[in-house]
Design a protein around this motif. Structure first.
Motif, PDB file in Angstrom:
ATOM      1  N   ALA A  59      44.057  67.634 -48.621  1.00  0.00           N
ATOM      2  CA  ALA A  59      44.764  66.440 -48.154  1.00  0.00           C
ATOM      3  C   ALA A  59      45.055  66.507 -46.655  1.00  0.00           C
ATOM      4  N   LEU A  60      45.323  67.705 -46.138  1.00  0.00           N
ATOM      5  CA  LEU A  60      45.637  67.868 -44.714  1.00  0.00           C
ATOM      6  C   LEU A  60      44.397  67.882 -43.819  1.00  0.00           C
ATOM      7  N   PHE A  61      43.281  68.310 -44.355  1.00  0.00           N
ATOM      8  CA  PHE A  61      42.078  68.518 -43.546  1.00  0.00           C
ATOM      9  C   PHE A  61      41.631  67.282 -42.756  1.00  0.00           C
ATOM     10  N   PRO A  62      41.681  66.066 -43.304  1.00  0.00           N
ATOM     11  CA  PRO A  62      41.284  64.908 -42.498  1.00  0.00           C
ATOM     12  C   PRO A  62      42.124  64.724 -41.229  1.00  0.00           C
ATOM     13  N   MET A  63      43.309  65.325 -41.189  1.00  0.00           N
ATOM     14  CA  MET A  63      44.134  65.241 -39.981  1.00  0.00           C
ATOM     15  C   MET A  63      43.424  65.874 -38.789  1.00  0.00           C
ATOM     16  N   VAL A  64      42.593  66.878 -39.054  1.00  0.00           N
ATOM     17  CA  VAL A  64      41.818  67.500 -37.981  1.00  0.00           C
ATOM     18  C   VAL A  64      40.979  66.433 -37.283  1.00  0.00           C
ATOM     19  N   TYR A  65      40.355  65.581 -38.057  1.00  0.00           N
ATOM     20  CA  TYR A  65      39.472  64.565 -37.493  1.00  0.00           C
ATOM     21  C   TYR A  65      40.249  63.437 -36.828  1.00  0.00           C
ATOM     22  N   LEU A  66      41.431  63.147 -37.334  1.00  0.00           N
ATOM     23  CA  LEU A  66      42.285  62.146 -36.688  1.00  0.00           C
ATOM     24  C   LEU A  66      42.738  62.664 -35.324  1.00  0.00           C
ATOM     25  N   VAL A  67      43.192  63.907 -35.280  1.00  0.00           N
ATOM     26  CA  VAL A  67      43.614  64.503 -34.012  1.00  0.00           C
ATOM     27  C   VAL A  67      42.433  64.577 -33.051  1.00  0.00           C
ATOM     28  N   GLN A  68      41.274  64.998 -33.555  1.00  0.00           N
ATOM     29  CA  GLN A  68      40.083  65.090 -32.701  1.00  0.00           C
ATOM     30  C   GLN A  68      39.744  63.719 -32.108  1.00  0.00           C
ATOM     31  N   TYR A  69      39.793  62.699 -32.924  1.00  0.00           N
ATOM     32  CA  TYR A  69      39.462  61.354 -32.447  1.00  0.00           C
ATOM     33  C   TYR A  69      40.451  60.896 -31.379  1.00  0.00           C
ATOM     34  N   ILE A  99      30.785  64.619 -22.424  1.00  0.00           N
ATOM     35  CA  ILE A  99      30.434  66.040 -22.402  1.00  0.00           C
ATOM     36  C   ILE A  99      31.679  66.877 -22.082  1.00  0.00           C
ATOM     37  N   PHE A 100      32.458  66.426 -21.114  1.00  0.00           N
ATOM     38  CA  PHE A 100      33.703  67.114 -20.781  1.00  0.00           C
ATOM     39  C   PHE A 100      34.700  67.034 -21.940  1.00  0.00           C
ATOM     40  N   VAL A 101      34.751  65.875 -22.561  1.00  0.00           N
ATOM     41  CA  VAL A 101      35.640  65.679 -23.707  1.00  0.00           C
ATOM     42  C   VAL A 101      35.263  66.645 -24.832  1.00  0.00           C
ATOM     43  N   LEU A 102      33.987  66.758 -25.096  1.00  0.00           N
ATOM     44  CA  LEU A 102      33.497  67.653 -26.141  1.00  0.00           C
ATOM     45  C   LEU A 102      33.875  69.109 -25.848  1.00  0.00           C
ATOM     46  N   ALA A 103      33.751  69.498 -24.598  1.00  0.00           N
ATOM     47  CA  ALA A 103      34.076  70.868 -24.212  1.00  0.00           C
ATOM     48  C   ALA A 103      35.546  71.198 -24.479  1.00  0.00           C
ATOM     49  N   ILE A 104      36.405  70.220 -24.427  1.00  0.00           N
ATOM     50  CA  ILE A 104      37.830  70.430 -24.682  1.00  0.00           C
ATOM     51  C   ILE A 104      38.162  70.227 -26.158  1.00  0.00           C
ATOM     52  N   SER A 105      37.578  69.209 -26.769  1.00  0.00           N
ATOM     53  CA  SER A 105      37.973  68.857 -28.138  1.00  0.00           C
ATOM     54  C   SER A 105      37.403  69.806 -29.196  1.00  0.00           C
ATOM     55  N   LEU A 106      36.235  70.377 -28.967  1.00  0.00           N
ATOM     56  CA  LEU A 106      35.658  71.273 -29.983  1.00  0.00           C
ATOM     57  C   LEU A 106      36.514  72.515 -30.248  1.00  0.00           C
ATOM     58  N   PRO A 107      36.978  73.222 -29.213  1.00  0.00           N
ATOM     59  CA  PRO A 107      37.858  74.362 -29.512  1.00  0.00           C
ATOM     60  C   PRO A 107      39.143  73.945 -30.233  1.00  0.00           C
ATOM     61  N   VAL A 108      39.682  72.801 -29.880  1.00  0.00           N
ATOM     62  CA  VAL A 108      40.886  72.306 -30.550  1.00  0.00           C
ATOM     63  C   VAL A 108      40.581  72.027 -32.016  1.00  0.00           C
ATOM     64  N   THR A 109      39.438  71.416 -32.279  1.00  0.00           N
ATOM     65  CA  THR A 109      39.032  71.116 -33.650  1.00  0.00           C
ATOM     66  C   THR A 109      38.855  72.402 -34.456  1.00  0.00           C
ATOM     67  N   TYR A 110      38.231  73.399 -33.848  1.00  0.00           N
ATOM     68  CA  TYR A 110      38.049  74.690 -34.521  1.00  0.00           C
ATOM     69  C   TYR A 110      39.406  75.308 -34.861  1.00  0.00           C
ATOM     70  N   LEU A 111      40.295  75.350 -33.900  1.00  0.00           N
ATOM     71  CA  LEU A 111      41.606  75.967 -34.117  1.00  0.00           C
ATOM     72  C   LEU A 111      42.433  75.215 -35.158  1.00  0.00           C
ATOM     73  N   LEU A 112      42.382  73.893 -35.133  1.00  0.00           N
ATOM     74  CA  LEU A 112      43.107  73.106 -36.144  1.00  0.00           C
ATOM     75  C   LEU A 112      42.526  73.328 -37.533  1.00  0.00           C
ATOM     76  N   SER A 113      41.198  73.377 -37.621  1.00  0.00           N
ATOM     77  CA  SER A 113      40.553  73.643 -38.914  1.00  0.00           C
ATOM     78  C   SER A 113      40.996  74.998 -39.444  1.00  0.00           C
ATOM     79  N   LYS A 114      40.976  75.977 -38.574  1.00  0.00           N
ATOM     80  CA  LYS A 114      41.366  77.332 -38.961  1.00  0.00           C
ATOM     81  C   LYS A 114      42.828  77.370 -39.390  1.00  0.00           C
TER      82      LYS A 114
END
Length: 137
Positions: free
Chosen positions: A73-83, A106-121
């Motif tokens: 139930a919480l996991f979709p929040m990762v994608y909301l935050v990423q968006y 490209i710059f956005v991706l460089a910042i958002s991907l690590p955040v997405t990884y950490l939130l998923s984890k």
């Protein structure tokens, strides 16, 4: 050397690999669904399926985390935050730093991907187990 890099960054590499495969798979689903339904519904259906696949892959393969309804139930929040983060960063790069609309993602991706990884984890492993992993690496 490659073995060393793999061992040291295994979770991140598995996460990135899974994300790439998931992106290709959901794009294929979108194309298939778009043959039988209007594109907004096709996109939405493939997007939701992608989130579900990502949850199972990341839980079982990347983070070796037991499945639970709470995490699901919480996991979709990762994608909301990423968006929301990505949209905000895109605006900042384009309007304030005058980066072209073509290059800004490209710059956005460089910042958002690590955040997405950490939130998923964090969601899939919990705060204590995620911190233990960081200490072991």
């Amino acid at each position: 050397m490659i073995k060393n890099v793999w061992q040291k960054h295994k979770q991140v590499l598995l996460w990135a690999l899974g994300g790439g495969v998931n992106t290709l798979l959901t794009y294929g689903l979108y194309l298939a669904f778009n043959l039988i339904m209007v594109y907004p519904i096709a996109y939405s259906a493939s997007y939701v399926i992608g989130i579900v696949l990502s949850f199972f892959y990341n839980s079982l393969v990347v983070f070796h985390s037991p499945l639970s309804f709470k995490k699901f139930a919480l996991f979709p929040m990762v994608y909301l935050v990423q968006y929301l983060l990505s949209l905000g960063l895109l605006t900042v790069f384009v309007q304030f730093f005058m980066v072209s609309e073509t290059l800004a993602p490209i710059f956005v991706l460089a910042i958002s991907l690590p955040v997405t990884y950490l939130l998923s984890k964090l969601i899939l492993k919990g705060k204590d187990r995620a911190a233990e992993d960081e200490l072991q690496q």
